[in-house]
Design a protein around this motif. Structure first.
Motif, PDB file in Angstrom:
ATOM      1  N   MET A  72       0.844  -1.195   0.000  1.00  0.00           N
ATOM      2  CA  MET A  72       0.000   0.000   0.000  1.00  0.00           C
ATOM      3  C   MET A  72       0.876   1.241   0.000  1.00  0.00           C
ATOM      4  O   MET A  72       1.832   1.350   0.767  1.00  0.00           O
ATOM      5  N   PRO A  73       0.585   2.242  -0.832  1.00  0.00           N
ATOM      6  CA  PRO A  73       1.375   3.468  -0.827  1.00  0.00           C
ATOM      7  C   PRO A  73       1.082   4.290   0.421  1.00  0.00           C
ATOM      8  O   PRO A  73       0.046   4.129   1.071  1.00  0.00           O
ATOM      9  N   ASN A  74       1.994   5.203   0.768  1.00  0.00           N
ATOM     10  CA  ASN A  74       1.786   6.075   1.919  1.00  0.00           C
ATOM     11  C   ASN A  74       0.634   7.041   1.670  1.00  0.00           C
ATOM     12  O   ASN A  74      -0.103   7.402   2.584  1.00  0.00           O
ATOM     13  N   LEU A  75       0.491   7.479   0.415  1.00  0.00           N
ATOM     14  CA  LEU A  75      -0.580   8.388   0.060  1.00  0.00           C
ATOM     15  C   LEU A  75      -1.567   7.682  -0.856  1.00  0.00           C
ATOM     16  O   LEU A  75      -1.176   6.837  -1.669  1.00  0.00           O
ATOM     17  N   GLU A  80     -10.315  -3.587   6.269  1.00  0.00           N
ATOM     18  CA  GLU A  80      -9.266  -4.594   6.369  1.00  0.00           C
ATOM     19  C   GLU A  80      -7.917  -4.013   6.782  1.00  0.00           C
ATOM     20  O   GLU A  80      -7.148  -4.657   7.494  1.00  0.00           O
ATOM     21  N   ARG A  81      -7.621  -2.785   6.336  1.00  0.00           N
ATOM     22  CA  ARG A  81      -6.260  -2.274   6.495  1.00  0.00           C
ATOM     23  C   ARG A  81      -6.188  -0.921   7.187  1.00  0.00           C
ATOM     24  O   ARG A  81      -5.110  -0.483   7.574  1.00  0.00           O
ATOM     25  N   GLY A  82      -7.306  -0.229   7.284  1.00  0.00           N
ATOM     26  CA  GLY A  82      -7.289   1.064   7.935  1.00  0.00           C
ATOM     27  C   GLY A  82      -6.647   2.160   7.109  1.00  0.00           C
ATOM     28  O   GLY A  82      -6.340   3.231   7.626  1.00  0.00           O
ATOM     29  N   ALA A  83      -6.424   1.920   5.838  1.00  0.00           N
ATOM     30  CA  ALA A  83      -5.821   2.918   4.964  1.00  0.00           C
ATOM     31  C   ALA A  83      -6.573   2.938   3.645  1.00  0.00           C
ATOM     32  O   ALA A  83      -7.050   1.902   3.181  1.00  0.00           O
ATOM     33  N   LEU A  84      -6.683   4.110   3.047  1.00  0.00           N
ATOM     34  CA  LEU A  84      -7.423   4.259   1.807  1.00  0.00           C
ATOM     35  C   LEU A  84      -6.476   4.201   0.618  1.00  0.00           C
ATOM     36  O   LEU A  84      -5.523   4.984   0.542  1.00  0.00           O
ATOM     37  N   PRO A  85      -6.728   3.308  -0.327  1.00  0.00           N
ATOM     38  CA  PRO A  85      -5.842   3.216  -1.487  1.00  0.00           C
ATOM     39  C   PRO A  85      -6.102   4.287  -2.545  1.00  0.00           C
ATOM     40  O   PRO A  85      -5.238   4.564  -3.370  1.00  0.00           O
ATOM     41  N   TYR A  86      -7.305   4.903  -2.534  1.00  0.00           N
ATOM     42  CA  TYR A  86      -7.653   5.813  -3.613  1.00  0.00           C
ATOM     43  C   TYR A  86      -8.220   7.144  -3.106  1.00  0.00           C
ATOM     44  O   TYR A  86      -8.839   7.214  -2.038  1.00  0.00           O
ATOM     45  N   GLU A  87      -8.007   8.165  -3.910  1.00  0.00           N
ATOM     46  CA  GLU A  87      -8.625   9.473  -3.726  1.00  0.00           C
ATOM     47  C   GLU A  87      -9.349   9.824  -5.036  1.00  0.00           C
ATOM     48  O   GLU A  87      -8.814  10.544  -5.884  1.00  0.00           O
ATOM     49  N   PRO A  88     -10.560   9.296  -5.226  1.00  0.00           N
ATOM     50  CA  PRO A  88     -11.272   9.547  -6.484  1.00  0.00           C
ATOM     51  C   PRO A  88     -12.003  10.889  -6.457  1.00  0.00           C
ATOM     52  O   PRO A  88     -12.676  11.226  -5.487  1.00  0.00           O
ATOM     53  N   VAL A  89     -11.860  11.649  -7.525  1.00  0.00           N
ATOM     54  CA  VAL A  89     -12.563  12.929  -7.647  1.00  0.00           C
ATOM     55  C   VAL A  89     -13.115  13.050  -9.066  1.00  0.00           C
ATOM     56  O   VAL A  89     -12.536  12.540 -10.016  1.00  0.00           O
ATOM     57  N   VAL A  90     -14.244  13.728  -9.186  1.00  0.00           N
ATOM     58  CA  VAL A  90     -14.852  13.998 -10.483  1.00  0.00           C
ATOM     59  C   VAL A  90     -14.532  15.435 -10.855  1.00  0.00           C
ATOM     60  O   VAL A  90     -14.853  16.364 -10.108  1.00  0.00           O
ATOM     61  N   VAL A  91     -13.883  15.626 -11.997  1.00  0.00           N
ATOM     62  CA  VAL A  91     -13.436  16.959 -12.399  1.00  0.00           C
ATOM     63  C   VAL A  91     -14.143  17.368 -13.692  1.00  0.00           C
ATOM     64  O   VAL A  91     -14.559  16.530 -14.487  1.00  0.00           O
ATOM     65  N   ALA A  92     -14.277  18.688 -13.872  1.00  0.00           N
ATOM     66  CA  ALA A  92     -14.918  19.217 -15.072  1.00  0.00           C
ATOM     67  C   ALA A  92     -14.555  20.680 -15.223  1.00  0.00           C
ATOM     68  O   ALA A  92     -14.067  21.322 -14.286  1.00  0.00           O
ATOM     69  N   ASP A  93     -14.819  21.195 -16.415  1.00  0.00           N
ATOM     70  CA  ASP A  93     -14.595  22.613 -16.671  1.00  0.00           C
ATOM     71  C   ASP A  93     -15.831  23.388 -16.230  1.00  0.00           C
ATOM     72  O   ASP A  93     -16.620  23.860 -17.037  1.00  0.00           O
ATOM     73  N   GLY A  94     -16.007  23.465 -14.936  1.00  0.00           N
ATOM     74  CA  GLY A  94     -17.193  24.068 -14.345  1.00  0.00           C
ATOM     75  C   GLY A  94     -17.536  23.347 -13.072  1.00  0.00           C
ATOM     76  O   GLY A  94     -17.115  22.211 -12.845  1.00  0.00           O
ATOM     77  N   GLU A  95     -18.328  23.990 -12.203  1.00  0.00           N
ATOM     78  CA  GLU A  95     -18.610  23.409 -10.898  1.00  0.00           C
ATOM     79  C   GLU A  95     -19.722  22.379 -10.928  1.00  0.00           C
ATOM     80  O   GLU A  95     -19.784  21.495 -10.075  1.00  0.00           O
ATOM     81  N   ARG A  96     -20.635  22.486 -11.881  1.00  0.00           N
ATOM     82  CA  ARG A  96     -21.753  21.547 -11.958  1.00  0.00           C
ATOM     83  C   ARG A  96     -21.952  21.132 -13.408  1.00  0.00           C
ATOM     84  O   ARG A  96     -21.845  21.961 -14.318  1.00  0.00           O
ATOM     85  N   ASP A 127       0.072  20.046 -14.243  1.00  0.00           N
ATOM     86  CA  ASP A 127       1.321  19.435 -13.775  1.00  0.00           C
ATOM     87  C   ASP A 127       1.235  18.894 -12.359  1.00  0.00           C
ATOM     88  O   ASP A 127       2.241  18.422 -11.812  1.00  0.00           O
ATOM     89  N   LEU A 128       0.058  18.934 -11.738  1.00  0.00           N
ATOM     90  CA  LEU A 128      -0.070  18.374 -10.390  1.00  0.00           C
ATOM     91  C   LEU A 128       0.049  16.849 -10.458  1.00  0.00           C
ATOM     92  O   LEU A 128      -0.409  16.223 -11.421  1.00  0.00           O
ATOM     93  N   PRO A 129       0.652  16.221  -9.429  1.00  0.00           N
ATOM     94  CA  PRO A 129       0.808  14.754  -9.443  1.00  0.00           C
ATOM     95  C   PRO A 129      -0.541  14.047  -9.574  1.00  0.00           C
ATOM     96  O   PRO A 129      -1.537  14.461  -8.978  1.00  0.00           O
ATOM     97  N   LEU A 130      -0.562  13.000 -10.355  1.00  0.00           N
ATOM     98  CA  LEU A 130      -1.801  12.274 -10.629  1.00  0.00           C
ATOM     99  C   LEU A 130      -1.480  10.820 -10.920  1.00  0.00           C
ATOM    100  O   LEU A 130      -0.530  10.524 -11.641  1.00  0.00           O
TER     101      LEU A 130
END
Length: 321
Positions: A1-4, A38-54, A72-75
């Motif tokens: 599991m990664p740290n982040l 099972e592990r107490g750690a989250l493997p994912y940070e899922p987000v929904v992105v768009a060119d606009g708020e809704r 250029d943000l890490p992904l």
């Protein structure tokens, strides 16, 4: 599991297909639920992105989204949804440029359904194998001839680029991504939780109308109707040419130009398509084979395995009412 946790960005846009977004999102959310227990750690940070708020989807459900991040943000993973709004999205140079640049920061990039149009518009699929929704394959091939389109697989991985077939195939894709990250046991646990196949048998042809002959060119529509009415008869190349009132050589050439397939391939498509309908109605395999002109159950079984990835009996067991 990664740290982040691995950041997963799912890109949507106006008139996107809701399940293209919600299907993969639920897979990663379920991975987090199981990992938390099972592990107490989250493997994912899922987000929904768009060119606009809704963003309004074709289902009429509006999605609250995160604005497009800096390129250029890490992904870890970029997933691009599809839907009827994909053509307008492809015409947005700013969005296409963002996808092209954002993919450079991602460890892997994926598309769901017609989201492949956006990846191709961004130049990410040139020279690669890819798949999209079966109904849009002809359009895709014309627009992006440099992409090696394979219309049948549920999903395709070409190095760091993943593409998937129509709509619910986004769930299959996401499960495969999880399996690559966390292993088969976790992916299988998610599949069981969501009550879906971990790896469903066959390709998307078995869930769609595999026959699209009439959609491509109307020149041979009467011939196709004649073939369907005579599936148990002589459908050799010579017989087809005679029915089309053409020489054998001329017929073979013009037919392939009009439909994109050989006459023999078209006959098999029509026989399989008819057999599928009969099996869905509960007809025994032997009777379906005879009525469709396969000659024997074994011939039909080989055709089903080759083209649909499943046997006639298995198909009947799964789809007969």
């Amino acid at each position: 599991m990664p740290n982040l946790p691995r950041r997963i960005e799912i890109l949507t846009f106006p008139k996107a297909q809701l399940l293209d977004v919600a299907g993969p999102l639920q897979v990663f959310a379920t991975a987090n639920d199981l990992a938390r227990i099972e592990r107490g750690a989250l493997p994912y940070e899922p987000v929904v992105v768009a060119d606009g708020e809704r963003v309004m989807t074709t289902a009429g459900l509006e999605l609250a989204t995160v604005p497009l991040p800096a390129v250029d943000l890490p992904l870890h993973t970029l997933i691009v949804a599809g839907g009827w709004g994909v053509n307008a999205a492809c015409d947005d140079p700013g969005l296409v440029a963002w996808i092209s640049q954002r993919a450079k920061a991602a460890q892997r990039t994926a598309s769901v359904c017609s989201g492949a149009f956006l990846l191709a518009s961004a130049g990410l699929l040139d020279g690669r194998r890819a798949v999209t929704h079966w109904q849009r394959c002809a359009e895709f091939s014309k627009r992006f001839p440099e992409v090696r389109l394979d219309p049948d697989p549920i999903f395709i991985r070409d190095h760091e680029i993943w593409t998937s077939a129509g709509v619910t195939a986004g769930i299959d894709l996401a499960l495969a991504l999880v399996e690559a990250d966390l292993g088969r046991a976790m992916a299988l646990a998610i599949a069981r939780q969501l009550v879906v196949f971990l790896k469903r048998p066959g390709g998307q042809a078995q869930f769609s109308a595999a026959l699209a002959l009439q959609e491509r060119d109307g020149r041979f529509d009467r011939l196709h109707a004649w073939i369907i009415a005579n599936l148990r008869g002589d459908l050799s190349l010579g017989a087809l040419a005679e029915a089309a009132h053409m020489s054998v050589r001329s017929f073979a050439r013009h037919y392939h130009q009009a439909t994109g397939r050989t006459p023999a391939r078209a006959v098999e498509d029509l026989r399989i398509e008819t057999a599928r309908r009969l099996l869905e109605q509960g007809l025994p395999v032997a009777r379906a084979s005879t009525r469709c002109g396969f000659g024997s159950e074994e011939t039909m079984r080989r055709a089903f395995l080759r083209r649909l990835g499943t046997s006639p009996q298995s198909y009947r067991d799964r789809f007969a009412g």
